[in-house]
Each structure stands twice: as structure tokens, then as C-alpha cells.
Enzyme design. Structure first.
Site: not given
Ligand code: RRO
Length: 305
Positions: A131, A265-266
């Protein structure tokens, strides 16, 4: 003409096709995991869960930028014990392999999480080592020694396959990929989001409450592809490609670069869940038109000299 097979064996996990959701997108409830499986995913991944509940950041946590989204969710999750109840429900209903994404701030925490979830009929674990905007986790995920130690701890706690999800926010992706491999990872997920920033010009301050955010979507794709390509030349474990996959063409690029499976994802936010079937149909058409009998034949082909 023989129908090409999209089946994948990913570090011992049998998947009917190579697609998964990227962790963080729709993976916190049994209902959403079931919907992902029904939408055509070959496997599904949960939102990252930690030892304790976290509320995450206050709004705004997502903003659209050129080429994708910038998010700063801040790891909202109910904590492993509450999540277990939801996960058990999901595991009864999802007829596909389910991976649990786990995060911590120290290697021991990842080991503890794997121990607490190991009895459930999960297909494996994905370690969120990447993250880009949660302090502590950011440092751990860019430190090869800590990556290696974290994977080692999890491998000691479970016999299920373990995938290390890595960050592109490092000067050498090869170094972090090698660290995960040497720690005993069964596979890599390349990559998480790129650390970024957006400024609200009316308010005259950063747009996101968490200030920094993770960039995902088409703008991330060339970076993610480069990481997959570099990792394929470095490690001898399968790679799950992730970062800006919107179409079957994107999917093919990642497979050619060396990915054996793919996370979306997006694109779910932009196209809806039908994106999975669109990519799968396109992939089948591409394999047939090129005379491939299986997806496996495609993996890493861009490395031919
Ligand atoms: O929850 C988040 O803000 C987040 C996570 Br855990 C992650 O691994 N990647 C991201 O872009 N956001």
C-alpha cells in the site's frame, strides 16, 4: 477448430480462467465475493484484512485523475476476527478459489494472520506488502529484508500457496521481487498502485483527506507491465499481473510480458462486472486466431529473442 483452453494452474491452484479481481475492489463482503465469482472470475481475492479493525480515512478517499483513479482508502477493514465470519459465509457460497489478502506492520503480524485464517478452506494468501500511502506498511514493502522475513513467517504458518503483492514505488523492482522469491513466495502479484497526489485548486489543498493516494487504471499499465517483464526475467515463480487491465488486449500484453494470471480492479469501477466476460471472450478469440491451444503457450512470449 479446437477451442482454446483458458485454464490455469497457479502454484497448485486450479482456475478455470486467469482472471481475478484486484484486492480492494468488492472483496469485503460475502455478497460481493459471490458476485465477482458469478461475473466470471477464475478466482477471487478479499480486501486486505489486518489484526485489528480500522475505519480508514475520512472522505474524500477517491478522486478521478487523468488516466485513472487516485485512492487513499486507508485500509478500512473489520479486523480478522470479525472478517472470519464473513469469509466463512463466502467460502460456503463461492465455487471458485478464494485468496485472503492480509496486511500488517511487522512480519510477525502477517504470520499471525495466516495462522488465524489457515483452517478455513481458502485457496491461498496474498500478502499486501505494497500500500503506497499507509505509513509503516509503505516502509515494510520497500525493504527487501523485511519482505523476505514477512514471506518466511507466513510460509511457516501455512502450507497454502502464498503470493506477495509488490509495490512499483521502489528504485529496483527486481530487488523486491527477488526478496519475496527468496523468502519462499509461491508467486508474485505485480503491482499495487503508484504513489501520487492531486490538488484541489478551489480549496488550495490536497484533494484527498489522506493527502497521498495510489494511482490505478490505464496510467499505471506501462509501469505494471515493466514490473511483470522484469520479474519474469528474475524469479522462477508465477506472476499475477495487475495494473490498468481494461480490455483483452491489455490482458494479452500482461500474459506476453510473463503473467500467468491477471487481476482487474479499476476497470470494474468504469465498466462494471461485465468487464470479466468481455476480457474472457476477447482472450478466447485472440488465442484461436493465433492458433494457440492454451493460454500457457502465451505466457512470457515477449521475452523470445
Ligand atoms: O486501502 C487502501 O487505501 C489501499 C490499499 Br490497502 C492498497 O493496497 N492499495 C491502495 O491503492 N489503496
Amino acid at each position: 477448430m479446437v477451442k482454446p483452453s483458458l485454464k490455469v494452474n497457479l502454484a497448485g491452484i486450479s482456475m478455470e480462467n486467469p482472471l481475478m479481481n484486484a484486492s480492494g475492489i468488492l472483496g469485503l463482503t460475502a455478497f460481493s465475493l459471490v458476485r465477482l465469482a458469478e461475473a466470471g472470475c477464475g478466482a477471487v481475492v478479499t480486501k486486505s484484512v489486518g489484526l485489528k479493525p480500522r475505519e480508514g480515512n475520512p472522505n474524500p478517499v477517491v478522486v478521478e485523475v487523468a488516466g485513472g483513479l487516485l485512492n487513499s482508502m486507508g485500509l478500512p477493514n473489520p479486523g480478522v476476527e470479525a472478517f472470519k465470519t464473513e469469509l466463512k459465509k463466502a467460502l460456503k457460497r463461492v465455487r471458485k478459489p478464494v485468496l485472503a489478502s492480509i496486511f500488517g506492520f511487522k512480519p510477525e503480524e502477517y504470520g499471525e494472520l495466516a495462522r488465524r485464517l489457515d483452517r478455513l478452506p481458502l485457496a491461498g494468501f496474498e500478502l499486501n506488502l505494497s500500500c503506497p500511502h499507509v505509513e509503516g506498511l509503505r516502509e515494510l514493502g520497500s525493504n527487501p529484508k523485511l519482505i523476505r522475513e514477512t514471506v518466511r513467517r507466513v510460509k511457516a504458518a501455512t502450507s497454502k500457496p502464498v503470493f506477495a503483492k509488490l509495490t512499483p514505488n521502489v528504485s529496483s523492482f527486481v530487488e523486491v521481487a527477488e526478496a519475496a522469491w527468496k523468502g519462499g513466495a509461491d508467486g508474485l502479484t505485480a503491482v499495487n498502485t503508484l504513489r501520487g497526489l492531486a490538488i484541489d485548486v478551489e480549496a488550495g489543498k490536497p484533494f484527498l483527506s489522506g493527502v497521498y493516494g495510489g494511482l490505478s487504471g490505464p496510467a499505471l499499465k506501462p509501469v505494471a507491465l515493466r514490473c511483470v517483464y522484469e520479474a519474469f526475467e528474475t524469479v522462477k515463480i508465477p506472476i499475477i499481473g495487475c495494473g490498468g487491465i481494461f480490455s483483452w488486449r491489455d490482458a494479452v500484453e500482461f500474459l506476453l510480458a510473463g503473467a500467468s494470471a491477471l487481476q482487474v480492479g479499476t476497470a470494474i469501477a468504469y465498466r462494471g462486472l461485465q468487464v470479466f466476460r468481455e476480457i474472457l471472450e476477447g482472450l478466447k478469440g485472440y488465442l484461436a486466431s493465433k492458433g494457440f491451444r492454451s493460454l500457457r503457450e502465451l505466457v512470457g512470449q515477449a521475452h523470445r529473442r
